[in-house]
Design an enzyme around this catalytic site. Sequence first.
Site, mmCIF file in Angstrom:
data_model
loop_
_atom_site.group_PDB
_atom_site.id
_atom_site.type_symbol
_atom_site.label_atom_id
_atom_site.label_comp_id
_atom_site.label_asym_id
_atom_site.label_seq_id
_atom_site.Cartn_x
_atom_site.Cartn_y
_atom_site.Cartn_z
ATOM 1 C CD GLU A 124 -2.707 -0.879 2.654
ATOM 2 O OE1 GLU A 124 -3.810 -1.442 2.705
ATOM 3 O OE2 GLU A 124 -2.230 -0.244 3.615
ATOM 4 C CE LYS A 184 -6.156 -0.002 17.963
ATOM 5 N NZ LYS A 184 -7.455 -0.707 17.851
ATOM 6 N NE ARG A 205 -9.172 -9.030 18.025
ATOM 7 C CZ ARG A 205 -8.791 -7.811 18.352
ATOM 8 N NH1 ARG A 205 -9.481 -7.146 19.255
ATOM 9 N NH2 ARG A 205 -7.741 -7.239 17.781
ATOM 10 N NE ARG A 244 -5.359 -0.734 24.318
ATOM 11 C CZ ARG A 244 -5.356 -1.596 23.315
ATOM 12 N NH1 ARG A 244 -4.437 -2.546 23.267
ATOM 13 N NH2 ARG A 244 -6.241 -1.494 22.350
#
Length: 456
Positions: free
Chosen positions: A203, A239, A295, A341
């Site tokens: 890409e 992330k 999911r 997180r």
Amino acid sequence: MSRNLSSVLIANRGEVALRIIRACREMGIRSVLAYSQGDKDSLPVQLADLAVCIGPAGVAQSYRNLHAVVSAALTFGAEAIHPGYGFLAENSEFAAMCEAEGIIFIGPGSDIIRRMGDKIEAKKIAREAGVPTVPGSEGAIDRFDEALAVAGEVGYPLLIKAAAGGGGRGMRVVENPETLERDLAEIMSEAEVAFGDRAVYIERFLTDVRHIEIQVVGDGVSTVHLGERDCTAQRRNQKLIEEAPSPVLDSELRSQLARSAIALCQSVGYRNAGTVEFVFDNRERTFYFIEMNTRIQVEHPVTEMVTGIDLIKLQLHIAAGNPLPLSQDDVAFRGHAIECRINAEDPDQGFRPAPGTVARFRSPGGFGIRLDTHIESGYVIPPFYDSMIGKLIVWGVDRDEAIARALRALDELCVDGVTTTARLHAAILNSEIFRDGQFNTAFVADFLAAREPSRA
């Protein structure tokens, strides 16, 4: 009248296992936890209605052992299996095995998992559904001359991606034609070792982008979206901080993203929860589909905080064979949510994992605060698994209040005995560029490079 599942086996660990146990308890569903020897003293084991050891600490012998998980479900009378995220959650072979044994797999069908898990196939499905995709090869690339031809069309820099990759792995940026042949060979070899599949595609590498995803849920006939999450604050494609809504989208772009995500899901008859991921080009202010996660996501609580919708309960409701209990008009968005997180890692040492004993644990509290975690005082964080020990999620009436509340909660959080990333999250949230909201996926790397190690 809707029906409930009677018994669900949870094929996961940590905070997500606890999250599913709690949803099952509230719905009157018996929870059966499949755990490894490495998690025998964990909170999910203590709180499940029934806990079954399926193997040693190593994930290959336990959480990734298809036969052990299915055998546990059959032996202990579980009607369905919830895979959580990671491990077997997007394993089409596992889903097919459940289907063959008459066990409900809480997620889409095995064919959808397989098709959407192949990034080349997923891009083809997206294009056919009219969803924009990043310019690049239309199929797999396995020869240098093919790669050279694609490069001539889209220009440098390029991104070579493993078709079966995920979680930030199986990608290589190519800056110029001199390294293309070598990079192609190396990433194909790495893909075969890591994923058992040499297939790659190419890409255009977009250099000023945000990572924005749309939460969807479908029953195989109808699909609704639950808004976007902005996951641009990343380190090495992992992330760190997620928020909803995105600070850069206007109402028209938000609608376009949602329509694209729904069109993709409707084209394959998607069932259960899923996330359609896009990159957003800051310069052109346009977006491109990159992949779909079939999911529940780690960051699903961000969506729950701004919609008031329990996504795990919704998964269980659909898996029981019920239609979607809500329409798009029923979905309302309120305020702003941020998730941090929290990992047991040492930012001063290159984010080296820091397992060990939690000498003292204190959870933050107050209005708009949620901490999803499986740790407690005295808990021994094992060295065998992902280092995430919790997710701090906050809600505010607007982004400024959410940031202020997150900073307050991070200050209250106490995890003595192990090193965590909590202070780093506070530093990021406090930074001028994060508060401004105008950043891209390189932001965290630039932020870390500019900080003194002693302050990490």
